[in-house]
Design a protein around this motif. Structure first.
Motif, PDB file in Angstrom:
ATOM      1  N   ASP A  30     -18.031 -11.678  20.036  1.00 51.79           N
ATOM      2  CA  ASP A  30     -17.125 -10.567  19.795  1.00 51.79           C
ATOM      3  C   ASP A  30     -17.964  -9.317  19.570  1.00 51.79           C
ATOM      4  OD1 ASP A  30     -14.692  -9.395  19.554  1.00 51.79           O
ATOM      5  OD2 ASP A  30     -14.214 -10.209  17.583  1.00 51.79           O
ATOM      6  N   ALA A  31     -17.712  -8.241  20.316  1.00 47.02           N
ATOM      7  CA  ALA A  31     -18.569  -7.057  20.232  1.00 47.02           C
ATOM      8  C   ALA A  31     -17.732  -5.794  20.345  1.00 47.02           C
ATOM      9  CB  ALA A  31     -19.620  -7.081  21.335  1.00 47.02           C
ATOM     10  N   VAL A  32     -18.227  -4.747  19.740  1.00 39.73           N
ATOM     11  CA  VAL A  32     -17.630  -3.425  19.880  1.00 39.73           C
ATOM     12  C   VAL A  32     -18.707  -2.494  20.426  1.00 39.73           C
ATOM     13  CG1 VAL A  32     -18.172  -2.771  17.495  1.00 39.73           C
ATOM     14  CG2 VAL A  32     -16.384  -1.557  18.728  1.00 39.73           C
ATOM     15  N   VAL A  33     -18.324  -1.639  21.358  1.00 39.60           N
ATOM     16  CA  VAL A  33     -19.253  -0.707  21.990  1.00 39.60           C
ATOM     17  C   VAL A  33     -18.816   0.708  21.672  1.00 39.60           C
ATOM     18  CG1 VAL A  33     -20.283   0.058  24.156  1.00 39.60           C
ATOM     19  CG2 VAL A  33     -19.702  -2.357  23.841  1.00 39.60           C
ATOM     20  N   THR A  34     -19.730   1.495  21.119  1.00 40.06           N
ATOM     21  CA  THR A  34     -19.440   2.878  20.748  1.00 40.06           C
ATOM     22  C   THR A  34     -20.563   3.782  21.256  1.00 40.06           C
ATOM     23  OG1 THR A  34     -20.561   2.574  18.618  1.00 40.06           O
ATOM     24  CG2 THR A  34     -18.187   2.194  18.669  1.00 40.06           C
ATOM     25  N   PRO A  35     -20.302   5.071  21.400  1.00 35.08           N
ATOM     26  CA  PRO A  35     -21.381   5.985  21.802  1.00 35.08           C
ATOM     27  C   PRO A  35     -22.388   6.151  20.661  1.00 35.08           C
ATOM     28  CG  PRO A  35     -19.195   6.955  22.168  1.00 35.08           C
ATOM     29  CD  PRO A  35     -19.000   5.753  21.317  1.00 35.08           C
ATOM     30  N   ASP A  36     -23.669   6.076  20.986  1.00 34.96           N
ATOM     31  CA  ASP A  36     -24.685   6.338  19.983  1.00 34.96           C
ATOM     32  C   ASP A  36     -24.689   7.834  19.691  1.00 34.96           C
ATOM     33  OD1 ASP A  36     -27.529   7.136  19.084  1.00 34.96           O
ATOM     34  OD2 ASP A  36     -27.582   4.956  18.942  1.00 34.96           O
ATOM     35  N   PRO A  37     -24.595   8.236  18.416  1.00 34.69           N
ATOM     36  CA  PRO A  37     -24.500   9.663  18.111  1.00 34.69           C
ATOM     37  C   PRO A  37     -25.755  10.457  18.471  1.00 34.69           C
ATOM     38  CG  PRO A  37     -24.769   8.379  16.102  1.00 34.69           C
ATOM     39  CD  PRO A  37     -24.531   7.400  17.211  1.00 34.69           C
ATOM     40  N   VAL A  38     -26.901   9.785  18.637  1.00 31.51           N
ATOM     41  CA  VAL A  38     -28.145  10.473  18.970  1.00 31.51           C
ATOM     42  C   VAL A  38     -28.384  10.486  20.474  1.00 31.51           C
ATOM     43  CG1 VAL A  38     -30.646  10.500  18.660  1.00 31.51           C
ATOM     44  CG2 VAL A  38     -29.156   9.914  16.730  1.00 31.51           C
ATOM     45  N   THR A  39     -28.348   9.308  21.096  1.00 26.46           N
ATOM     46  CA  THR A  39     -28.665   9.213  22.525  1.00 26.46           C
ATOM     47  C   THR A  39     -27.448   9.435  23.416  1.00 26.46           C
ATOM     48  OG1 THR A  39     -28.244   6.824  22.648  1.00 26.46           O
ATOM     49  CG2 THR A  39     -30.451   7.535  21.972  1.00 26.46           C
ATOM     50  N   GLU A  40     -26.245   9.321  22.837  1.00 26.38           N
ATOM     51  CA  GLU A  40     -24.989   9.425  23.582  1.00 26.38           C
ATOM     52  C   GLU A  40     -24.855   8.327  24.632  1.00 26.38           C
ATOM     53  OE1 GLU A  40     -24.615  13.383  25.098  1.00 26.38           O
ATOM     54  OE2 GLU A  40     -24.323  14.259  23.116  1.00 26.38           O
ATOM     55  N   ARG A  41     -25.669   7.300  24.523  1.00 24.85           N
ATOM     56  CA  ARG A  41     -25.538   6.112  25.369  1.00 24.85           C
ATOM     57  C   ARG A  41     -24.759   5.046  24.606  1.00 24.85           C
ATOM     58  NH1 ARG A  41     -28.667   5.325  30.037  1.00 24.85           N
ATOM     59  NH2 ARG A  41     -29.310   7.346  30.856  1.00 24.85           N
ATOM     60  N   PRO A  42     -24.277   4.000  25.290  1.00 26.04           N
ATOM     61  CA  PRO A  42     -23.523   2.964  24.575  1.00 26.04           C
ATOM     62  C   PRO A  42     -24.376   2.256  23.527  1.00 26.04           C
ATOM     63  CG  PRO A  42     -23.169   2.798  26.943  1.00 26.04           C
ATOM     64  CD  PRO A  42     -24.271   3.792  26.748  1.00 26.04           C
ATOM     65  N   ARG A  43     -23.748   1.937  22.422  1.00 24.57           N
ATOM     66  CA  ARG A  43     -24.389   1.135  21.375  1.00 24.57           C
ATOM     67  C   ARG A  43     -23.525  -0.093  21.136  1.00 24.57           C
ATOM     68  NH1 ARG A  43     -25.469   3.884  15.693  1.00 24.57           N
ATOM     69  NH2 ARG A  43     -23.193   3.944  15.699  1.00 24.57           N
ATOM     70  N   VAL A  44     -24.137  -1.266  21.181  1.00 25.46           N
ATOM     71  CA  VAL A  44     -23.403  -2.527  21.102  1.00 25.46           C
ATOM     72  C   VAL A  44     -23.598  -3.137  19.723  1.00 25.46           C
ATOM     73  CG1 VAL A  44     -23.126  -4.838  22.068  1.00 25.46           C
ATOM     74  CG2 VAL A  44     -23.685  -2.905  23.575  1.00 25.46           C
ATOM     75  N   THR A  45     -22.499  -3.470  19.068  1.00 28.30           N
ATOM     76  CA  THR A  45     -22.548  -4.161  17.783  1.00 28.30           C
ATOM     77  C   THR A  45     -21.867  -5.510  17.952  1.00 28.30           C
ATOM     78  OG1 THR A  45     -22.445  -2.070  16.561  1.00 28.30           O
ATOM     79  CG2 THR A  45     -21.928  -4.090  15.349  1.00 28.30           C
ATOM     80  N   ALA A  46     -22.646  -6.587  17.849  1.00 26.42           N
ATOM     81  CA  ALA A  46     -22.087  -7.939  17.929  1.00 26.42           C
ATOM     82  C   ALA A  46     -21.553  -8.326  16.556  1.00 26.42           C
ATOM     83  CB  ALA A  46     -23.157  -8.923  18.390  1.00 26.42           C
ATOM     84  N   LEU A  47     -20.407  -8.972  16.551  1.00 21.22           N
ATOM     85  CA  LEU A  47     -19.762  -9.339  15.301  1.00 21.22           C
ATOM     86  C   LEU A  47     -19.819 -10.851  15.106  1.00 21.22           C
ATOM     87  CD1 LEU A  47     -16.612  -7.089  15.671  1.00 21.22           C
ATOM     88  CD2 LEU A  47     -18.708  -6.579  14.435  1.00 21.22           C
ATOM     89  N   PRO A  48     -20.100 -11.294  13.901  1.00 25.12           N
ATOM     90  CA  PRO A  48     -20.158 -12.740  13.652  1.00 25.12           C
ATOM     91  C   PRO A  48     -18.768 -13.343  13.653  1.00 25.12           C
ATOM     92  CG  PRO A  48     -20.387 -11.540  11.595  1.00 25.12           C
ATOM     93  CD  PRO A  48     -20.388 -10.500  12.694  1.00 25.12           C
ATOM     94  N   ASP A  49     -18.717 -14.643  13.950  1.00 20.48           N
ATOM     95  CA  ASP A  49     -17.447 -15.347  13.839  1.00 20.48           C
ATOM     96  C   ASP A  49     -17.007 -15.359  12.378  1.00 20.48           C
ATOM     97  OD1 ASP A  49     -17.341 -15.928  16.534  1.00 20.48           O
ATOM     98  OD2 ASP A  49     -18.445 -17.810  16.294  1.00 20.48           O
ATOM     99  N   VAL A  50     -15.716 -15.224  12.170  1.00 17.49           N
ATOM    100  CA  VAL A  50     -15.174 -15.213  10.808  1.00 17.49           C
ATOM    101  C   VAL A  50     -14.604 -16.587  10.486  1.00 17.49           C
ATOM    102  CG1 VAL A  50     -13.479 -14.182   9.279  1.00 17.49           C
ATOM    103  CG2 VAL A  50     -14.658 -12.768  10.945  1.00 17.49           C
ATOM    104  N   GLU A  51     -15.189 -17.222   9.468  1.00 19.74           N
ATOM    105  CA  GLU A  51     -14.684 -18.524   9.048  1.00 19.74           C
ATOM    106  C   GLU A  51     -13.503 -18.335   8.085  1.00 19.74           C
ATOM    107  OE1 GLU A  51     -15.591 -21.382  10.109  1.00 19.74           O
ATOM    108  OE2 GLU A  51     -17.213 -20.616  11.380  1.00 19.74           O
ATOM    109  N   PRO A  52     -12.433 -19.119   8.235  1.00 19.41           N
ATOM    110  CA  PRO A  52     -11.300 -19.003   7.319  1.00 19.41           C
ATOM    111  C   PRO A  52     -11.735 -19.248   5.871  1.00 19.41           C
ATOM    112  CG  PRO A  52     -10.735 -20.354   9.226  1.00 19.41           C
ATOM    113  CD  PRO A  52     -12.209 -20.124   9.272  1.00 19.41           C
ATOM    114  N   ALA A  53     -11.201 -18.470   4.965  1.00 19.16           N
ATOM    115  CA  ALA A  53     -11.540 -18.613   3.547  1.00 19.16           C
ATOM    116  C   ALA A  53     -10.629 -19.645   2.898  1.00 19.16           C
ATOM    117  CB  ALA A  53     -11.388 -17.269   2.836  1.00 19.16           C
TER     118      ALA A  53
END
Length: 429
Positions: A254-277
């Motif tokens: 699971d990932a979200v892609v946003t513009p990097d505020p410095v390079t203005e290129r895509p920045r990818v943030t991978a998200l960990p799986d969420v285990e039920p509490a």
């Protein structure tokens, strides 16, 4: 210098792509590593090859170099089938920077770099002045001149990576293949390496690099080729290739892609799986939430809320805050204020409207700065159920007294519930 007349000379620039791969298939053992892969790389391009481990990136580079024969398909370098070229001719067209930096013999750094000139030197001849000049330029460009006389086993792994890059530069080929060239480098030399390769592409060479770091690939590459499931699943500029859906499909994350505020290129943030509490709080079902975010702390939370199918509004956020970039990428409505404006009465009125329309308010794990105090007070006064995400202890946050007091009032009030992101999302999902 006069070479062996049976060898193909260094090609002059033509309209042919520097590298052309057509319908390539490779099987290793009983595994179909690549199946029907086609790819072209032109002069002046730096192409990033990305994909999960085992996707076939190294196999593709080995086949392009001619060190691995495909089961079917063809590889051409500067217009000629690589399988038909003598080894020395291939060496004048293709230089490789391998992932493995181990070197068995105690040659000096200078001697290793000079090996890059071997394809250009006639048999039974010595390097001439032009060859020595090429070696010096390559060492200077990769910043290894200072330890040129040291034996290679005496330099660090990161320094050896730079030595191997220098050897490839000394080879002076139209095509450069790099297999995870910065895996052992510190951040400074990692950036310098890709700046050097990008400069080479700008000078008219073609380069294709297997890259593990998607943000580095987005920053420096003209094109990104995503390899997964034995083939190419995306090929194009970083902005069109690095999307949440493509990254998610290729890397199974699971990932979200946003513009990097410095390079203005895509920045990818991978998200960990969420285990039920096991002890999730009692939270009534909601369809619409308002998120109090800021300081780049809420990107994963916003993405998880979006994945859960919730409609969300966000703010107030200062212009340029990376949380605003994430919200915008997810199509969430954002209440923004000028970077120097602060939260005025008009902003608080708009905030109250958004909070009243929401079924719940989620306060991200933000720093409790002085400017947040009126925001938290407005949320507490609204009576809308509020859920405070607490992933850091309060003593690890920036805390102003007024904001801390407003947060405590919200946190312990009848409408307040403290939760971690997994707990909250387990119930909302």
């Amino acid at each position: 210098m006069t070479g062996d007349p049976t060898e193909t000379a260094v090609p002059t620039p033509t309209d042919d792509p520097v590298l052309s791969i057509d319908d390539l298939s490779v099987t290793l053992g009983e595994t179909d590593v690549l199946d029907g892969v086609s790819l072209e790389v032109e002069r002046g391009e730096l192409v990033g090859l990305v994909g999960p481990n085992g996707a076939g990136k190294t196999t593709l580079l080995r086949t392009a170099r001619g060190t691995l024969s495909p089961d079917s398909g063809q590889v051409r370098v500067a217009g000629d089938p690589v399988a038909d070229l003598p080894a020395r001719a291939v060496g004048r067209r293709v230089a490789t920077v391998p992932q493995d930096t181990s070197l068995s013999f105690a040659f000096s750094v200078r001697e290793i770099v000079a090996m890059g000139r071997t394809p250009h030197v006639p048999r039974f001849s010595a390097m001439d002045e032009a060859d020595h000049a090429a070696v010096e330029r390559a060492m200077e460009r990769t910043e290894v001149t200072e330890f040129a006389e040291r034996p290679v086993p005496a330099v660090s792994g990161g320094e050896r990576s730079r030595v191997l890059l220098a050897r490839a530069l000394a080879q002076d080929t139209p095509l450069l293949l790099l297999d995870e060239p910065t895996a052992s480098l510190d951040p400074n030399h990692r950036l310098r390496t890709f700046e050097t390769v990008a400069e080479l592409a700008g000078e008219g060479r073609a380069a294709i690099a297997a890259i593990h770091d998607l943000d580095t690939a987005a920053r420096y590459c003209d094109r990104i080729v995503v390899v997964a499931d034995g083939g190419i699943v995306a090929d194009g500029p970083p902005e069109s290739v690095l999307t949440g859906s493509t990254v998610g499909h290729a890397f199974d994350v699971d990932a979200v892609v946003t513009p990097d505020p410095v390079t203005e290129r895509p920045r990818v943030t991978a998200l960990p799986d969420v285990e039920p509490a096991d002890d999730a709080p009692e939270i009534p079902p909601v369809d619409r939430v308002h998120v109090v975010a800021g300081g780049g702390r809420a990107g994963p939370l916003l993405t998880r809320l979006d994945r859960a199918g919730l409609e969300a509004t966000v703010g107030p956020l200062s212009a340029g805050d990376s949380d605003a970039a994430v919200a915008d990428a997810l199509g969430m409505s954002t209440l923004e204020v000028g970077a120097l404006d602060g939260v005025d009465d008009a902003t608080l009125d708009r905030l109250r409207t958004l909070v009243e329309r929401a079924d719940a308010v989620v306060v991200a794990d933000v720093d409790l700065t002085a400017g947040l105090a009126p925001v938290l007070s407005a949320v507490a006064d609204s009576g809308t159920p509020a859920y405070c995400i607490e992933e850091r202890p309060t003593n690890e946050r920036t805390v102003a007294e007024a904001a801390a007091a407003a947060y405590r009032r919200l946190r312990v009030g009848e409408a307040g519930v403290a939760a971690s992101t997994p707990e909250l999302l387990d119930v909302l999902a």
